[in-house]
Write a protein that holds these residues in place. Structure first.
Motif, PDB file in Angstrom:
ATOM      1  N   GLU A  65       0.808  -1.219   0.000  1.00 54.47           N
ATOM      2  CA  GLU A  65       0.000   0.000   0.000  1.00 54.47           C
ATOM      3  C   GLU A  65       0.843   1.271   0.000  1.00 54.47           C
ATOM      4  OE1 GLU A  65      -3.375  -0.065  -0.254  1.00 54.47           O
ATOM      5  OE2 GLU A  65      -3.249  -2.252  -0.372  1.00 54.47           O
ATOM      6  N   THR A  66       1.743   1.404   0.984  1.00 57.47           N
ATOM      7  CA  THR A  66       2.457   2.670   1.170  1.00 57.47           C
ATOM      8  C   THR A  66       3.808   2.714   0.472  1.00 57.47           C
ATOM      9  OG1 THR A  66       3.495   1.912   3.220  1.00 57.47           O
ATOM     10  CG2 THR A  66       1.347   3.016   3.413  1.00 57.47           C
ATOM     11  N   LYS A 121      -0.991  -0.679  11.780  1.00 58.58           N
ATOM     12  CA  LYS A 121      -1.356  -1.124  10.435  1.00 58.58           C
ATOM     13  C   LYS A 121      -2.608  -0.372  10.006  1.00 58.58           C
ATOM     14  CE  LYS A 121      -2.768  -5.220   7.878  1.00 58.58           C
ATOM     15  NZ  LYS A 121      -1.804  -6.127   7.316  1.00 58.58           N
ATOM     16  N   ARG A 122      -2.516   0.276   8.860  1.00 58.17           N
ATOM     17  CA  ARG A 122      -3.685   0.978   8.326  1.00 58.17           C
ATOM     18  C   ARG A 122      -4.527  -0.019   7.536  1.00 58.17           C
ATOM     19  NH1 ARG A 122      -5.143   5.862   8.415  1.00 58.17           N
ATOM     20  NH2 ARG A 122      -3.078   6.663   8.895  1.00 58.17           N
ATOM     21  N   LYS A 141      -8.074  -1.195   5.249  1.00 58.51           N
ATOM     22  CA  LYS A 141      -8.724  -0.673   4.042  1.00 58.51           C
ATOM     23  C   LYS A 141      -9.805   0.351   4.349  1.00 58.51           C
ATOM     24  CE  LYS A 141      -7.539  -4.311   0.956  1.00 58.51           C
ATOM     25  NZ  LYS A 141      -7.615  -5.657   0.653  1.00 58.51           N
ATOM     26  N   ASP A 142     -10.443   0.223   5.517  1.00 59.16           N
ATOM     27  CA  ASP A 142     -11.489   1.188   5.892  1.00 59.16           C
ATOM     28  C   ASP A 142     -10.900   2.450   6.530  1.00 59.16           C
ATOM     29  OD1 ASP A 142     -10.754   0.440   8.450  1.00 59.16           O
ATOM     30  OD2 ASP A 142     -12.710  -0.408   8.984  1.00 59.16           O
ATOM     31  N   ASP A 143      -9.565   2.595   6.457  1.00 55.27           N
ATOM     32  CA  ASP A 143      -8.814   3.743   6.980  1.00 55.27           C
ATOM     33  C   ASP A 143      -8.654   3.732   8.501  1.00 55.27           C
ATOM     34  OD1 ASP A 143      -7.268   5.433   5.548  1.00 55.27           O
ATOM     35  OD2 ASP A 143      -8.606   7.153   5.698  1.00 55.27           O
ATOM     36  N   SER A 144      -9.146   2.683   9.151  1.00 52.63           N
ATOM     37  CA  SER A 144      -8.907   2.563  10.587  1.00 52.63           C
ATOM     38  C   SER A 144      -7.507   1.976  10.781  1.00 52.63           C
ATOM     39  CB  SER A 144      -9.964   1.675  11.243  1.00 52.63           C
ATOM     40  OG  SER A 144      -9.860   0.350  10.754  1.00 52.63           O
ATOM     41  N   GLU A 145      -7.060   1.941  12.022  1.00 53.95           N
ATOM     42  CA  GLU A 145      -5.729   1.415  12.316  1.00 53.95           C
ATOM     43  C   GLU A 145      -5.823   0.296  13.336  1.00 53.95           C
ATOM     44  OE1 GLU A 145      -3.726   4.954  13.625  1.00 53.95           O
ATOM     45  OE2 GLU A 145      -2.925   5.343  11.628  1.00 53.95           O
TER      46      GLU A 145
END
Length: 150
Positions: free
Chosen positions: A38-39, A85-86, A88-92
């Motif tokens: 992702e990043t 860890k981020r 997919k729903d933008d939560s961590e």
């Protein structure tokens, strides 16, 4: 921290395993780093624990899938690091990762996540500098300072 706080913290962290892939090159150890999907940050191969495998075996499986390497994994962790860890729903989610050294004996030209990641051999100093997690950087530096077993 009280005992109850420790229990809550431990429960709220997802346990993962990671391989620290290394090899000797001209008498010096180097580490294989990969980019996250992702990043695109530099990381080591890691993932969830696996049913039917020891944590060390699961770490070796992650190294095969994510970095395309096989080798001799040590059955003792050299330590842990934590990261957020981020999802997919933008939560961590908080993760605690046990790290297992893996001496690379085979590097594949094609592997399951080759099209999703970049991999690069680095000196341990370069790798420690490249990662964003201070605990992981410290583990890398400490492992580099550990004498090779005969």
């Amino acid at each position: 921290m009280t005992g109850e706080q420790v229990k809550r913290t431990a429960r709220s962290e997802t346990r993962q395993v990671a391989a620290l892939p290394w090899r000797l090159e001209n008498g010096r150890r180097r580490i294989l780093m990969i980019t996250s999907r992702e990043t695109r940050r530099w990381v080591i191969p890691k993932g969830g624990r696996m049913v039917g495998l020891t944590d060390a075996e699961a770490a070796a499986q992650e190294a095969l899938e994510e970095a395309g390497v096989k080798g001799q994994v040590h059955d003792q962790s050299i330590g842990v690091f934590r990261y957020l860890k981020r999802l997919k729903d933008d939560s961590e989610r908080r993760c605690v990762v046990s790290v297992y050294p893996l001496e690379v004996l085979i590097q594949l030209g094609a592997w399951p996540e080759a099209h999703q990641r970049e991999r690069r051999w680095m000196t341990f100093a370069e790798a420690a500098e490249a990662v964003h997690e201070p605990d992981l950087a410290a583990l890398i530096r400490d492992f580099d300072a550990t004498p090779l077993a005969d």
